[in-house]
Design an enzyme around this catalytic site. Structure first.
Site, short mmCIF file in Angstrom:
data_model
loop_
_atom_site.label_atom_id
_atom_site.label_comp_id
_atom_site.label_asym_id
_atom_site.label_seq_id
_atom_site.Cartn_x
_atom_site.Cartn_y
_atom_site.Cartn_z
N SER A 140 -14.42 62.95 89.70
CA SER A 140 -15.13 62.07 88.77
C SER A 140 -16.45 62.68 88.33
O SER A 140 -17.04 62.25 87.35
CB SER A 140 -15.47 60.75 89.46
OG SER A 140 -14.33 60.17 90.01
N GLU A 167 -9.89 62.68 80.64
CA GLU A 167 -11.04 63.50 80.28
C GLU A 167 -10.74 64.91 80.79
O GLU A 167 -10.49 65.09 81.99
CB GLU A 167 -12.26 62.91 80.99
CG GLU A 167 -13.58 63.23 80.38
CD GLU A 167 -14.73 62.53 81.13
OE1 GLU A 167 -14.57 62.07 82.28
OE2 GLU A 167 -15.81 62.47 80.54
N ASN A 221 -18.33 59.04 83.45
CA ASN A 221 -19.20 58.50 84.50
C ASN A 221 -20.68 58.68 84.21
O ASN A 221 -21.51 57.97 84.77
CB ASN A 221 -18.82 59.09 85.86
CG ASN A 221 -17.56 58.41 86.37
OD1 ASN A 221 -17.53 57.19 86.48
ND2 ASN A 221 -16.52 59.18 86.61
N1 LIG Z 1 -11.08 55.51 92.38
C1 LIG Z 1 -11.22 55.70 91.08
O1 LIG Z 1 -11.28 54.74 90.30
C2 LIG Z 1 -11.28 57.10 90.52
C3 LIG Z 1 -11.15 57.28 89.14
C4 LIG Z 1 -11.12 58.58 88.62
C5 LIG Z 1 -11.26 59.68 89.47
N2 LIG Z 1 -11.40 59.47 90.82
C6 LIG Z 1 -11.50 60.66 91.69
O2 LIG Z 1 -10.23 60.90 92.25
C7 LIG Z 1 -10.39 61.51 93.55
C8 LIG Z 1 -9.68 60.66 94.57
O3 LIG Z 1 -10.24 59.36 94.56
P1 LIG Z 1 -9.48 58.11 95.21
O4 LIG Z 1 -10.22 56.90 94.76
O5 LIG Z 1 -8.00 58.24 94.96
O6 LIG Z 1 -9.79 58.36 96.77
P2 LIG Z 1 -9.06 57.73 98.05
O7 LIG Z 1 -10.11 57.67 99.10
O8 LIG Z 1 -8.31 56.49 97.68
O9 LIG Z 1 -7.95 58.85 98.43
C9 LIG Z 1 -8.28 60.14 98.87
C10 LIG Z 1 -7.08 60.69 99.64
O10 LIG Z 1 -7.28 62.08 99.91
C11 LIG Z 1 -6.76 62.36 101.21
N3 LIG Z 1 -7.38 63.60 101.66
C12 LIG Z 1 -8.65 63.81 102.04
N4 LIG Z 1 -8.85 65.11 102.30
C13 LIG Z 1 -7.65 65.76 102.07
C14 LIG Z 1 -7.23 67.12 102.15
N5 LIG Z 1 -8.07 68.10 102.50
N6 LIG Z 1 -5.94 67.40 101.82
C15 LIG Z 1 -5.08 66.42 101.45
N7 LIG Z 1 -5.44 65.11 101.36
C16 LIG Z 1 -6.72 64.79 101.65
C17 LIG Z 1 -7.10 61.12 102.03
O11 LIG Z 1 -6.27 61.02 103.16
C18 LIG Z 1 -6.86 60.00 101.01
O12 LIG Z 1 -5.52 59.54 101.06
C19 LIG Z 1 -11.89 61.65 93.78
O13 LIG Z 1 -12.29 62.93 93.39
C20 LIG Z 1 -12.46 60.57 92.86
O14 LIG Z 1 -13.78 60.82 92.46
C21 LIG Z 1 -11.40 58.21 91.37
#
Ligand SMILES: NC(=O)c1ccc[n+]([C@@H]2O[C@H](COP(=O)([O-])OP(=O)(O)OC[C@H]3O[C@@H](n4cnc5c(N)ncnc54)[C@H](O)[C@@H]3O)[C@@H](O)[C@H]2O)c1
Length: 281
Positions: free
Chosen positions: A118, A151, A189
């Site tokens: 993000s 994006e 963001n």
């Molecule tokens: N939540 C949102 O609305 C949103 C929107 C756009 C982008 N993002 C981005 O997407 C990414 C993920 O966000 P999220 O909300 O899905 O997070 P989340 O916490 O729901 O999920 C993250 C996952 O990654 C796994 N993980 C952590 N380290 C790991 C590794 N080394 N190898 C494999 N798996 C690993 C964890 O077990 C977890 O299941 C982030 O970079 C976030 O900024 C989030």
């Protein structure tokens, strides 16, 4: 020709990203360090596809074929023969850099490594690999199956060819790609998060209740969802991580994360995913 896609991280975003690629006909390998997250991701993808079937937007056969194109694994080493990677692990620069370095060591040299970050610098992630020209940002919106924007972020060294491939993939997914430069928070963001942070300051200072603030933004500004409802939906830990990147990267005090946001995250009140945020779930 991209046929198989590796999605790393099976949380909120990773499972949505895996779903849209599988629905578009790609073979998807979803990887997470936590087996329970993979099990949960399979269930939520099946549930989401079933909703499309109930609404008449997808046939039951297509749902089953989509599920059959999806496999899960706890080891990234299974991605050695993959054609394209989207990383969606925790919003932590060091964790992402470590992952990109290890992927770079065994994924084919022609493969693009995309990050769903993000806010973290794509240039920084690219520099953790020997292929910075093939590292880019592919920032999907939540919930991925419903939101049409992606994006696309060009790092300092990202090539035109890589950006073209990512744009073509977005079109195949039925998404609209918009290009952003590699500045903290990119476009989405940079504009959204300070508004959410300000809404949290307004709660902290007693300017209004969460309900009042959300109602003002919904009825007064025609936003489909108030900023505090949206913050709970995104995850307050993710909001804090993004505000920290904006504050560190841009250096302006106007981006400092609200102390109430810090306090809620420290207390484990992360929004919808934890059962409690600005609202109970
Ligand atoms: N939540 C949102 O609305 C949103 C929107 C756009 C982008 N993002 C981005 O997407 C990414 C993920 O966000 P999220 O909300 O899905 O997070 P989340 O916490 O729901 O999920 C993250 C996952 O990654 C796994 N993980 C952590 N380290 C790991 C590794 N080394 N190898 C494999 N798996 C690993 C964890 O077990 C977890 O299941 C982030 O970079 C976030 O900024 C989030």
């Amino acid at each position: 020709m991209i046929k198989t896609v590796g999605v790393i991280g099976a949380g909120t975003m990773g499972n949505g990203i895996a779903q849209v690629f599988a629905q578009a006909g790609f073979h998807v390998r979803l990887v997470d360090v936590a087996q329970p997250m993979l099990d949960r991701a399979r269930q939520s993808i099946e549930r989401s596809l079933t909703k499309f079937v109930e609404k008449g937007k997808l046939s039951a056969d297509d749902r089953d074929r989509t599920m059959a194109r999806l496999s899960t694994n706890t080891a990234i080493e299974g991605l050695g023969d993959i054609d394209y990677i989207v990383e969606a692990i925790v919003e932590d620069a060091e964790a992402k850099r470590t992952l990109f370095t290890s992927l770079d060591a065994f994924v084919r040299p022609d493969v693009i490594l995309a990050s769903n970050t993000s806010s973290i610098s794509i240039t920084l992630l690219g520099a953790a690999t020997s292929r910075p020209d093939k590292v880019l940002g592919m920032h999907f919106m939540n919930p991925v199956p419903l939101m049409t924007l992606v994006e696309l972020i060009r790092g300092q060294a990202t090539s035109d060819d890589s950006m073209r491939s990512a744009r073509e993939l977005c079109a195949q997914l039925g998404k609209t790609a918009v290009e952003a430069a590699d500045y903290p928070g990119f476009i989405a963001n940079r504009v959204l998060m300070p508004m959410i942070n300000e809404a949290i300051y307004a709660v902290m200072e007693g300017v209004g209740t969460p309900e009042a603030i959300d109602t003002v933004m919904k009825l007064g500004m025609n936003h489909p969802m108030g900023p505090l409802t949206l913050a709970d939906f995104i995850g307050l830990d993710v909001c804090l991580a993004i505000m920290t990147v904006l504050h560190d990267g841009l250096g302006d005090p106007k981006y400092r994360p609200c102390p109430l946001l810090r306090r809620m995250v420290a207390a484990g009140q992360l929004g919808r995913k934890s059962g409690q945020g600005f609202y109970p779930y």
